[in-house]
Design a protein around this motif. Structure first.
Motif, PDB file in Angstrom:
ATOM      1  N   HIS A  68       2.192   7.052  -6.722  1.00  0.00           N
ATOM      2  CA  HIS A  68       1.186   7.926  -6.822  1.00  0.00           C
ATOM      3  C   HIS A  68       1.842   9.619  -6.667  1.00  0.00           C
ATOM      4  O   HIS A  68       1.518  10.146  -7.467  1.00  0.00           O
ATOM      5  CB  HIS A  68      -0.052   7.798  -5.942  1.00  0.00           C
ATOM      6  CG  HIS A  68      -0.985   8.878  -6.227  1.00  0.00           C
ATOM      7  ND1 HIS A  68      -1.801   8.769  -7.174  1.00  0.00           N
ATOM      8  CD2 HIS A  68      -1.556   9.706  -5.383  1.00  0.00           C
ATOM      9  CE1 HIS A  68      -2.614   9.792  -7.083  1.00  0.00           C
ATOM     10  NE2 HIS A  68      -2.678  10.493  -6.009  1.00  0.00           N
ATOM     11  N   SER A 105      -4.370   3.511  -4.803  1.00  0.00           N
ATOM     12  CA  SER A 105      -4.937   2.019  -4.453  1.00  0.00           C
ATOM     13  C   SER A 105      -4.540   1.202  -5.724  1.00  0.00           C
ATOM     14  O   SER A 105      -4.450   0.001  -5.438  1.00  0.00           O
ATOM     15  CB  SER A 105      -6.068   2.087  -4.034  1.00  0.00           C
ATOM     16  OG  SER A 105      -7.051   2.630  -5.120  1.00  0.00           O
ATOM     17  N   GLU A 130       1.242   4.203  -2.717  1.00  0.00           N
ATOM     18  CA  GLU A 130       1.097   5.655  -2.697  1.00  0.00           C
ATOM     19  C   GLU A 130       2.283   6.617  -2.886  1.00  0.00           C
ATOM     20  O   GLU A 130       2.368   7.651  -3.314  1.00  0.00           O
ATOM     21  CB  GLU A 130       1.071   5.897  -0.890  1.00  0.00           C
ATOM     22  CG  GLU A 130      -0.340   5.443  -0.492  1.00  0.00           C
ATOM     23  CD  GLU A 130      -1.469   6.496  -0.558  1.00  0.00           C
ATOM     24  OE1 GLU A 130      -1.174   7.756  -1.086  1.00  0.00           O
ATOM     25  OE2 GLU A 130      -2.743   5.794  -0.606  1.00  0.00           O
ATOM     26  N   SER A 175       0.849  -1.193  -0.130  1.00  0.00           N
ATOM     27  CA  SER A 175      -0.129  -0.003   0.033  1.00  0.00           C
ATOM     28  C   SER A 175       0.781   1.371   0.114  1.00  0.00           C
ATOM     29  O   SER A 175       0.755   1.968  -0.666  1.00  0.00           O
ATOM     30  CB  SER A 175      -0.941  -0.036   1.024  1.00  0.00           C
ATOM     31  OG  SER A 175      -2.259   0.091   0.785  1.00  0.00           O
ATOM     32  N   GLY A 205      -1.402   0.167  -5.901  1.00  0.00           N
ATOM     33  CA  GLY A 205      -1.040  -0.908  -4.829  1.00  0.00           C
ATOM     34  C   GLY A 205      -1.385  -2.425  -5.498  1.00  0.00           C
ATOM     35  O   GLY A 205      -0.661  -3.365  -5.098  1.00  0.00           O
ATOM     36  N   LEU A 206      -2.862  -2.429  -6.042  1.00  0.00           N
ATOM     37  CA  LEU A 206      -3.117  -3.467  -6.326  1.00  0.00           C
ATOM     38  C   LEU A 206      -2.422  -4.151  -7.716  1.00  0.00           C
ATOM     39  O   LEU A 206      -2.078  -5.317  -7.646  1.00  0.00           O
ATOM     40  CB  LEU A 206      -4.580  -3.402  -7.189  1.00  0.00           C
ATOM     41  CG  LEU A 206      -5.652  -3.146  -6.022  1.00  0.00           C
ATOM     42  CD1 LEU A 206      -6.925  -2.608  -6.530  1.00  0.00           C
ATOM     43  CD2 LEU A 206      -6.048  -4.262  -5.272  1.00  0.00           C
TER      44      LEU A 206
END
Length: 120
Positions: free
Chosen positions: A21, A31, A18, A14, A34-35
């Motif tokens: 991003h 998110s 971030e 996670s 992260g996935l």
């Protein structure tokens, strides 16, 4: 200790999402980064499924709790949403029907191409 390791791995992925991003100038939510990172790590066998499965299953079980804040925000913003309600419902309905139709046609094409429909 096993649960702490699983939580740590999920939080680490996670955090990396971030960080991506913040670094990349793309309009993609953290998110999603992260996935994608988690999927890549699982596919590359960097992380084994057993390393995150327990906590992942728990998070799926309690997922509905995470929708409470957004629901409250929607109720709080009802005056703003009301003006867009009919166009939004129409857009969602039409796009859902289009997706269902395209998915059905593509599925039938793939099944018939692979010879899945056999007459007996």
């Amino acid at each position: 200790m096993k649960i702490l390791k699983q939580i740590f791995l999920i939080l680490l992925i996670s955090f990396l999402g971030e960080a991506l991003h913040a670094l990349l100038p793309l309009p993609i939510p953290a998110s999603i980064y992260g996935l994608v990172l988690m999927l890549a790590a699982l596919c590359a066998h960097i992380i084994r499924l057993e390393d995150v499965k327990g906590v992942g299953m728990y998070l799926v079980e309690v997922m509905t709790v995470f929708f409470i804040p957004i629901t409250v925000q929607l109720i709080d913003s009802w005056a703003d949403i009301r003006a867009m309600l009919i166009p939004a419902v129409l857009t969602i309905t039409v796009s859902t029907l289009i997706v269902m139709a395209v998915s059905g046609v593509l599925t039938q094409a793939v099944v018939s191409r692979k010879g899945g429909e056999k007459d007996e």
